[in-house]
Design an enzyme around this catalytic site. Structure first.
Site, PDB file in Angstrom:
ATOM      1  CE  LYS A  25     -25.427  -6.318  82.206  1.00 24.98           C
ATOM      2  NZ  LYS A  25     -25.115  -5.316  81.212  1.00 24.98           N
ATOM      3  CD  GLU A  59     -20.392   1.904  81.026  1.00 26.61           C
ATOM      4  OE1 GLU A  59     -20.005   0.806  80.620  1.00 26.61           O
ATOM      5  OE2 GLU A  59     -21.094   2.044  82.038  1.00 26.61           O
TER       6      GLU A  59
HETATM    7  N1  PXG Z   1     -21.472  -1.050  79.556  1.00 24.22           N
HETATM    8  C1  PXG Z   1     -22.791  -1.111  79.799  1.00 24.22           C
HETATM    9  C2  PXG Z   1     -23.462   0.032  80.463  1.00 24.22           C
HETATM   10  C3  PXG Z   1     -23.514  -2.257  79.425  1.00 24.22           C
HETATM   11  O1  PXG Z   1     -24.810  -2.331  79.686  1.00 24.22           O
HETATM   12  C4  PXG Z   1     -21.465  -3.216  78.543  1.00 24.22           C
HETATM   13  C5  PXG Z   1     -20.808  -2.064  78.954  1.00 24.22           C
HETATM   14  C6  PXG Z   1     -20.656  -4.318  77.931  1.00 24.22           C
HETATM   15  O2  PXG Z   1     -20.506  -5.379  78.866  1.00 24.22           O
HETATM   16  P1  PXG Z   1     -20.291  -6.888  78.380  1.00 24.22           P
HETATM   17  O3  PXG Z   1     -20.112  -7.649  79.644  1.00 24.22           O
HETATM   18  O4  PXG Z   1     -21.520  -7.275  77.623  1.00 24.22           O
HETATM   19  O5  PXG Z   1     -19.081  -6.905  77.534  1.00 24.22           O
HETATM   20  C7  PXG Z   1     -22.849  -3.320  78.753  1.00 24.22           C
HETATM   21  C8  PXG Z   1     -23.574  -4.520  78.234  1.00 24.22           C
HETATM   22  C9  PXG Z   1     -27.799  -3.725  74.381  1.00 24.22           C
HETATM   23  C10 PXG Z   1     -27.534  -4.057  75.808  1.00 24.22           C
HETATM   24  O6  PXG Z   1     -28.951  -3.926  73.947  1.00 24.22           O
HETATM   25  C11 PXG Z   1     -26.240  -4.130  76.378  1.00 24.22           C
HETATM   26  C12 PXG Z   1     -26.085  -4.449  77.743  1.00 24.22           C
HETATM   27  C13 PXG Z   1     -27.198  -4.641  78.469  1.00 24.22           C
HETATM   28  C14 PXG Z   1     -28.433  -4.558  77.900  1.00 24.22           C
HETATM   29  C15 PXG Z   1     -28.621  -4.290  76.579  1.00 24.22           C
HETATM   30  O7  PXG Z   1     -26.882  -3.290  73.688  1.00 24.22           O
HETATM   31  N2  PXG Z   1     -24.944  -4.580  78.498  1.00 24.22           N
END
Ligand code: PXG
Length: 291
Positions: A150, A183
């Site tokens: 990330k 995704e």
């Molecule tokens: N895929 C990606 C590319 C992500 O960035 C998720 C899946 C879901 O992961 P989690 O661990 O949260 O279930 C993410 C989540 C937003 C935002 O504003 C979302 C993410 C990062 C930054 C902003 O929606 N990450």
């Protein structure tokens, strides 16, 4: 609002870092987005583990232990008197020169913890469901920039988001380099067909989302068959149900993809059941604190 910046809680207006920080100059750093529900930081241990793994992969030394990071997150929530919150941890390479070389970044990595009110999708979205499209920008190749990291470089996802917005949509499916569903721009994707749950495996262009893992755990407990399996767009189009998962969005029902109506065109039964169970789980697993 108080922001944690390198060991100190500072006012929002003073929460500033150098323009020479490689996090700004190159997106050289890592982050996590976490949620607290009624004084419980949901799966904080898992988020901190993923943060440290992202940092290890890019050879970024976080100047705190996982235990200290946990304490600082709680300290920041308490300083802001937040029971429910969105928490952003950001670690940057720190201040360097105008070259790429991370060894030129003197001093420690910068550690930032921002805690804020959660900005939620409107409640009618969960009732009505979301229409999404597939966009041309493919997800980063794992052999180039692995989506498990990330990193602060989210341009791949932002480009896909821009394409979705240009077409009048809020969220988009990103494919991997082979053309399979990877995704969405900030969420994982699931489909339901004949009562079985399918989601792309984490090996191609898919982040192993913590909400994704939670849904797989819940489904197993409910004896719903789970399959981490490559998915084509065709399989999404003919699915009975589709939904997205992410820390901020939780579980968002999808009712149309690329103009194809999914199932009945309404949030599906299993989607609604998983959302209900997910909301129960967010009251149980994590690190508790008092304000
Ligand atoms: N895929 C990606 C590319 C992500 O960035 C998720 C899946 C879901 O992961 P989690 O661990 O949260 O279930 C993410 C989540 C937003 C935002 O504003 C979302 C993410 C990062 C930054 C902003 O929606 N990450």
């Amino acid at each position: 609002m108080k922001v944690y910046l390198n060991g100190k809680l500072v006012d929002k207006k003073d929460a500033k870092i150098s323009v020479f920080d490689h996090g700004l100059l190159y997106g050289d750093g890592v982050f996590e987005g976490i949620r607290a529900y009624n004084c419980l930081v949901f799966k904080l241990r898992e988020h901190i583990e993923r943060l440290f793994n992202s940092a290890k992969s890019i050879m970024l030394n976080i100047p705190l232990s996982p235990k200290q990071m946990t304490e600082e997150v709680i300290k920041t929530l308490r300083a802001n008197k937040l029971k429910d919150a969105y928490i952003r941890i950001v670690i940057t390479r720190g201040e360097g020169d105008l070259g790429l070389d991370p060894r030129k970044c003197i001093g420690n990595a910068s550690v930032i913890i921002i805690t804020d009110e959660i900005s939620l999708y409107p409640p009618q979205l969960y009732k009505q469901g979301l229409k999404i499209i597939t966009v041309p920008t493919v997800r980063n190749l794992p052999e180039a920039l692995n989506p498990q990291i990330k990193s602060l470089n989210y341009l791949n996802n932002i480009l896909a988001k821009i394409e979705a917005i240009n077409c009048g949509y809020q969220e988009a499916i990103m494919l991997d380099s082979l053309g399979y569903v990877a995704e969405c721009t900030g969420d994982n994707i699931f489909v339901v067909r004949d009562g079985r749950l399918y989601t792309p495996p984490q090996c191609m262009g898919t982040l192993r989302g913590i909400t994704r893992d939670t849904i797989l755990e819940i489904a197993k407990r409910l004896k719903i068959s789970t399959n981490e399996h490559v998915i084509t767009r065709h399989e999404v189009y003919i699915s009975d149900e589709c939904f997205l998962t992410g820390t901020a969005a939780e579980i968002v029902p999808v009712i149309a993809v690329d103009g194809r109506i999914i199932g009945s065109g309404k949030p599906g039964r299993i989607t609604k059941l998983l959302l209900k169970e997910f909301r129960k789980v967010t009251k149980r697993y994590g690190v508790r604190y008092k304000i």
